[in-house]
Design a protein around this motif. Sequence first.
Motif, PDB file in Angstrom:
ATOM      1  N   SER A 189       1.132  -1.090  -0.157  1.00 42.56           N
ATOM      2  CA  SER A 189      -0.297   0.168  -0.512  1.00 42.56           C
ATOM      3  C   SER A 189       1.112   0.898  -0.765  1.00 42.56           C
ATOM      4  N   THR A 212      -3.065   4.585  -2.320  1.00 46.44           N
ATOM      5  CA  THR A 212      -3.660   2.989  -2.485  1.00 46.44           C
ATOM      6  C   THR A 212      -4.019   2.310  -1.174  1.00 46.44           C
ATOM      7  N   GLU A 260      -5.505   3.696  -8.346  1.00 45.75           N
ATOM      8  CA  GLU A 260      -5.604   4.802  -7.051  1.00 45.75           C
ATOM      9  C   GLU A 260      -7.307   5.262  -7.156  1.00 45.75           C
ATOM     10  N   THR A 265      -9.060   3.345  -5.451  1.00 44.96           N
ATOM     11  CA  THR A 265     -10.317   2.099  -4.902  1.00 44.96           C
ATOM     12  C   THR A 265     -11.163   2.126  -3.433  1.00 44.96           C
ATOM     13  N   PRO A 300      -7.324   4.875   1.235  1.00 45.23           N
ATOM     14  CA  PRO A 300      -5.846   4.479   0.557  1.00 45.23           C
ATOM     15  C   PRO A 300      -4.742   3.935   1.973  1.00 45.23           C
TER      16      PRO A 300
END
Length: 131
Positions: free
Chosen positions: A2, A6, A61, A63, A110
């Motif tokens: 991560s 993200t 990016e 999500t 994120p």
Amino acid sequence: MSTSTTASVSTHILDTSAGRPAEGVAVRLAARPGRDADWQALGGSATDADGRCKDLPALPEGTTHVRLDFAVEPYFDKKQADAQQDAPANRDSGPAVFFPEVAITFAVVPGEHYHVPLLLNPFGYSVYRGS
């Protein structure tokens, strides 16, 4: 892995009927940038001898939702075929698996990592957020 923009996802499968990892299960990953957005297929992998998918694709990016699709029927078909080879007199005419596919959908933010283990047997499953 991560990043601050993200999330990341990993998974593994334990076959609770055998007490060991489920090897060779195909896993597909999809993501979407909001609950009303369309799913974007990202690719997939298969579980290794330890029941883990170590090479799932990265999430894009933006999500917010992730779906893991586990194709468990071929795994149980192979397991049943191997068992019948060892003991052909014990053939069962019923299906090898009640849930041929398992789809798990979850929300992400994120910067977080999400490990989502699947505990699996031919007639049920359980899933949770692991660490």
